[in-house]
Write a protein that holds these residues in place. Structure first.
Motif, PDB file in Angstrom:
ATOM      1  N   LEU A  36       3.919  -2.358  -5.950  1.00  8.97           N
ATOM      2  CA  LEU A  36       2.754  -3.217  -5.710  1.00  8.97           C
ATOM      3  C   LEU A  36       2.031  -2.825  -4.430  1.00  8.97           C
ATOM      4  O   LEU A  36       0.805  -2.764  -4.399  1.00  8.97           O
ATOM      5  CB  LEU A  36       3.173  -4.686  -5.648  1.00  8.97           C
ATOM      6  N   ASP A  37       2.815  -2.537  -3.373  1.00  8.80           N
ATOM      7  CA  ASP A  37       2.212  -2.111  -2.105  1.00  8.80           C
ATOM      8  C   ASP A  37       1.443  -0.803  -2.287  1.00  8.80           C
ATOM      9  O   ASP A  37       0.333  -0.644  -1.776  1.00  8.80           O
ATOM     10  CB  ASP A  37       3.282  -1.934  -1.025  1.00  8.80           C
ATOM     11  N   ALA A  38       2.043   0.133  -3.029  1.00  9.02           N
ATOM     12  CA  ALA A  38       1.384   1.409  -3.279  1.00  9.02           C
ATOM     13  C   ALA A  38       0.094   1.198  -4.062  1.00  9.02           C
ATOM     14  O   ALA A  38      -0.930   1.812  -3.769  1.00  9.02           O
ATOM     15  CB  ALA A  38       2.322   2.349  -4.038  1.00  9.02           C
ATOM     16  N   SER A  39       0.145   0.304  -5.041  1.00 12.98           N
ATOM     17  CA  SER A  39      -1.059   0.005  -5.823  1.00 12.98           C
ATOM     18  C   SER A  39      -2.147  -0.602  -4.939  1.00 12.98           C
ATOM     19  O   SER A  39      -3.318  -0.248  -5.064  1.00 12.98           O
ATOM     20  CB  SER A  39      -0.732  -0.976  -6.957  1.00 12.98           C
ATOM     21  N   ALA A  40      -1.752  -1.507  -4.054  1.00 11.18           N
ATOM     22  CA  ALA A  40      -2.719  -2.148  -3.150  1.00 11.18           C
ATOM     23  C   ALA A  40      -3.335  -1.108  -2.223  1.00 11.18           C
ATOM     24  O   ALA A  40      -4.551  -1.129  -1.968  1.00 11.18           O
ATOM     25  CB  ALA A  40      -2.042  -3.255  -2.348  1.00 11.18           C
TER      26      ALA A  40
END
Length: 103
Positions: A36-40
């Motif tokens: 999720l962090d990478a996507s953000a």
């Protein structure tokens, strides 16, 4: 979604490596958070690129506007130059006529 596909790939790789059929819950949560962090971060970078592109477009349009203004000014100057040239030719012609009439 890409997030689910990535998570499923990680789960499959974990099962293949360890022989375990399920990931520990804490590890699953950690992997989900990292994804999720990478996507953000990807989304934020995309928005930055979009803002850069919009700014470049505005700059390009401003440049086009400045070029149009300069072109119009140049055309105006050329018209003025033609008018001055016509006045000069008329004045010289009158001067020549005047000199010829005195002769």
């Amino acid at each position: 979604s890409m997030l689910a596909t990535g998570l499923n790939g990680i789960v499959a790789a974990f099962k293949e490596e360890t022989g375990e059929t399920e990931l520990p819950h804490g590890l699953l949560r950690l992997i989900g958070k990292v994804l999720l962090d990478a996507s953000a971060q990807c989304l934020a970078a995309l928005k930055d690129k979009e803002a850069d592109a919009a700014a470049a477009l505005v700059q390009c349009e401003a440049s086009d506007g400045a070029r149009d203004i300069a072109s119009a000014a140049m055309e105006g100057a050329m018209v003025k130059l033609q008018d001055l040239k016509a006045e000069l030719v008329a004045a010289k012609s009158a001067e020549v006529k005047e000199k010829c009439s005195y002769s």
